[in-house]
Scaffold this motif. Sequence first.
Motif, PDB file in Angstrom:
ATOM      1  N   ALA A 340       0.850  -1.191   0.000  1.00 42.05           N
ATOM      2  CA  ALA A 340       0.000   0.000   0.000  1.00 42.05           C
ATOM      3  C   ALA A 340       0.882   1.237   0.000  1.00 42.05           C
ATOM      4  O   ALA A 340       1.612   1.492   0.971  1.00 42.05           O
ATOM      5  CB  ALA A 340      -0.928  -0.007   1.206  1.00 42.05           C
ATOM      6  N   VAL A 341       0.858   1.997  -1.081  1.00 46.74           N
ATOM      7  CA  VAL A 341       1.724   3.153  -1.250  1.00 46.74           C
ATOM      8  C   VAL A 341       0.921   4.415  -0.961  1.00 46.74           C
ATOM      9  O   VAL A 341      -0.111   4.657  -1.605  1.00 46.74           O
ATOM     10  CB  VAL A 341       2.289   3.214  -2.681  1.00 46.74           C
ATOM     11  N   PRO A 342       1.363   5.250  -0.018  1.00 42.32           N
ATOM     12  CA  PRO A 342       0.650   6.516   0.220  1.00 42.32           C
ATOM     13  C   PRO A 342       0.692   7.389  -1.025  1.00 42.32           C
ATOM     14  O   PRO A 342       1.675   7.407  -1.769  1.00 42.32           O
ATOM     15  CB  PRO A 342       1.434   7.156   1.381  1.00 42.32           C
ATOM     16  N   LEU A 343      -0.376   8.119  -1.256  1.00 40.41           N
ATOM     17  CA  LEU A 343      -0.487   8.941  -2.452  1.00 40.41           C
ATOM     18  C   LEU A 343       0.227  10.271  -2.232  1.00 40.41           C
ATOM     19  O   LEU A 343      -0.134  11.045  -1.352  1.00 40.41           O
ATOM     20  CB  LEU A 343      -1.967   9.184  -2.770  1.00 40.41           C
ATOM     21  N   CYS A 344       1.241  10.522  -3.066  1.00 41.40           N
ATOM     22  CA  CYS A 344       1.887  11.831  -3.071  1.00 41.40           C
ATOM     23  C   CYS A 344       1.510  12.544  -4.362  1.00 41.40           C
ATOM     24  O   CYS A 344       0.821  13.546  -4.347  1.00 41.40           O
ATOM     25  CB  CYS A 344       3.404  11.681  -2.962  1.00 41.40           C
ATOM     26  N   ARG A 368      -5.448  -5.074   6.021  1.00 43.11           N
ATOM     27  CA  ARG A 368      -4.357  -5.277   6.993  1.00 43.11           C
ATOM     28  C   ARG A 368      -3.593  -3.992   7.275  1.00 43.11           C
ATOM     29  O   ARG A 368      -2.820  -3.932   8.236  1.00 43.11           O
ATOM     30  CB  ARG A 368      -3.374  -6.336   6.471  1.00 43.11           C
ATOM     31  N   SER A 369      -3.779  -2.992   6.449  1.00 39.61           N
ATOM     32  CA  SER A 369      -3.029  -1.752   6.656  1.00 39.61           C
ATOM     33  C   SER A 369      -3.499  -1.058   7.923  1.00 39.61           C
ATOM     34  O   SER A 369      -4.650  -1.188   8.338  1.00 39.61           O
ATOM     35  CB  SER A 369      -3.202  -0.818   5.438  1.00 39.61           C
ATOM     36  N   ARG A 370      -2.588  -0.322   8.568  1.00 35.90           N
ATOM     37  CA  ARG A 370      -2.897   0.382   9.813  1.00 35.90           C
ATOM     38  C   ARG A 370      -2.473   1.842   9.703  1.00 35.90           C
ATOM     39  O   ARG A 370      -1.341   2.126   9.333  1.00 35.90           O
ATOM     40  CB  ARG A 370      -2.173  -0.283  11.000  1.00 35.90           C
ATOM     41  N   PRO A 371      -3.382   2.748  10.030  1.00 30.15           N
ATOM     42  CA  PRO A 371      -4.783   2.487  10.381  1.00 30.15           C
ATOM     43  C   PRO A 371      -5.583   1.974   9.189  1.00 30.15           C
ATOM     44  O   PRO A 371      -5.230   2.244   8.042  1.00 30.15           O
ATOM     45  CB  PRO A 371      -5.290   3.857  10.843  1.00 30.15           C
ATOM     46  N   GLY A 372      -6.637   1.247   9.476  1.00 31.22           N
ATOM     47  CA  GLY A 372      -7.430   0.640   8.423  1.00 31.22           C
ATOM     48  C   GLY A 372      -8.221   1.662   7.628  1.00 31.22           C
ATOM     49  O   GLY A 372      -8.496   2.764   8.097  1.00 31.22           O
TER      50      GLY A 372
END
Length: 429
Positions: A340-344, A368-372
Motif C-alpha cells: 500500500a503506497v501513500p499517495l503523493c 491489513r493496513s494500519r490504520p485501516g
Amino acid sequence: MGKLLAARLHAVKVRPYLADALFALHIVEDRSVPTMAVDAYWRCYVSPGFVARMPLEELAGVWVHEVSHLLRDHHGRGERFAREHEESGPGEGSGPGEAGESVAPGESVAPGMSPADGRRRLRRNIAADFEINDDIFGDGLPRPAGAAVPSLLRLPEGLLMEEYLRTASLAALPVELAWLDCGSGADGQARPWELGPDGAHGLTRQQRDAVRFRVAEGIKGRPGDAPDGWRRWADEAFHPPQPWRHLLGAAVRSAVGAPGVGENHSYRRPSRRSAGVPGVVLPSLRRTPPRVCVVIDTSGSVSDAELGGALLEVAAIARAVGGRRDLVSVISCDAAAGVAVPLCRAESMELIGGGGTDLRSGFARALRSRPGPDVIVALTDGQTPWPSAQPPCRTVVGLFPRPADAVDENDPDYVPDAPPPWARVVTIG
C-alpha cells in the motif's frame, strides 16, 4: 389530402413500430412550404403541389423521414451543437454564403434569415438527413430521387448527425441539395410558415416524450421488426449515457460521508453530556478525515490506457475526500497484491503487475493496513474472483467496460462473477 392520408397508412403498414409517431403528427397545408416539413411541436407542413407529383409509396417514405427527425430530436441536438461549437465546424466561415455573404446557385433563403444562417441551416438539415436516410428506405419504402445520403460526400453510413457536422465541409455540399428544407424539426431554426409554440395543435413536451416512449417500447418489444439504427435509438432514448466520473466521485463522497465513517470517541473535548453525570468524564464523538485505499487491477487484461485512466481517477478520488492526499493509499494488484503506497503524486506513481487477476489479495492487503481504511475503491475490468465476505468498510467498484461476449482465451466457458451486491458499482467510460 386523401392521397397524403393513404401514404401515411402505407407508412404505418410497412413500419408498424412508428405508428404512434406517424399518427401523432398534425397536418398543416401550406403552399409556401417547399415539400414537407415538421416543427418541434409535431406539426407536419405540407405543400399540395408536392403531394400531387409524388408517387404514393415515395410519399410514405417522406412521412417516415419527417417523423424520424422528431423522434431523434434533431432540432434539440442541432441547437446544442450550435451552442457548443459556435458554428465553427468544418466549412463554417468559408465558402459561399459565409465570407462573401453570397448564396449558392439555386439556393433559397427564408425571409428574415441571412445567407450565412441559411447555409448553417442547410448544413444541419443535410447532416440530420444523412443520419436517418441510410436505414429508413427499402422494404416497401423506395428512396425518393435526390434524397441526401452520406455517399454523396463519400462519407460512411451509420454515423450520427453530430459526427457528420464535424466531418462534412460546407464547400462540398452539392448544389442539388439547396432545395432541402425539413423545417425547424430538423435543425432547430424557425421558419416563417410555422405556427410556433403558441400555435394550435402543437404537442407539449410531456406529450412528445410520451410518443417517443411508446415508439421506443414498441421497438424493444419486437426487435426483429426494426433495423439496427432504430434499435440503438430505442435502447438509448430514455437511458442516456451516465457521467461516470461524476458518479464515481459521488459514490466515493457518499461512502466517506456515511454514518460511522471516520467517527471515533475522543477525550480531547469532553462530551457536553458529562454535566449530567457528576464525577464522570464522557468522551465526545469526533469526526476524523476518512481514509481511502484504492486497489488497482494491474493484470494483463487491463490495458495501459486503462491504467493511465485509473491514475487520473486516483487524483479525482483524492479531491473527493477534500484534497487530503495523505489519507489516500494505492495498492497494485494482479494475482498478488503489492504494498500500500501513500499517495503523493498519482501522476508519477508506478503500477506493477501484468499477471493473472485475484483482487481478493488486494482487499486483504488493504484491510491489513494500519490504520485501516474507511473506504476501499477497486478499479478493475471485473475479471476477478471477489471476497466471499463483506469487508468491514464501505466499498466502491469502478469497472472498466468489456464487451458482453468477452471470453478468457484459456477457458472459453469462463464467465466472470459480477461484483458483489454489497459494493457500489460504477462503470468507467
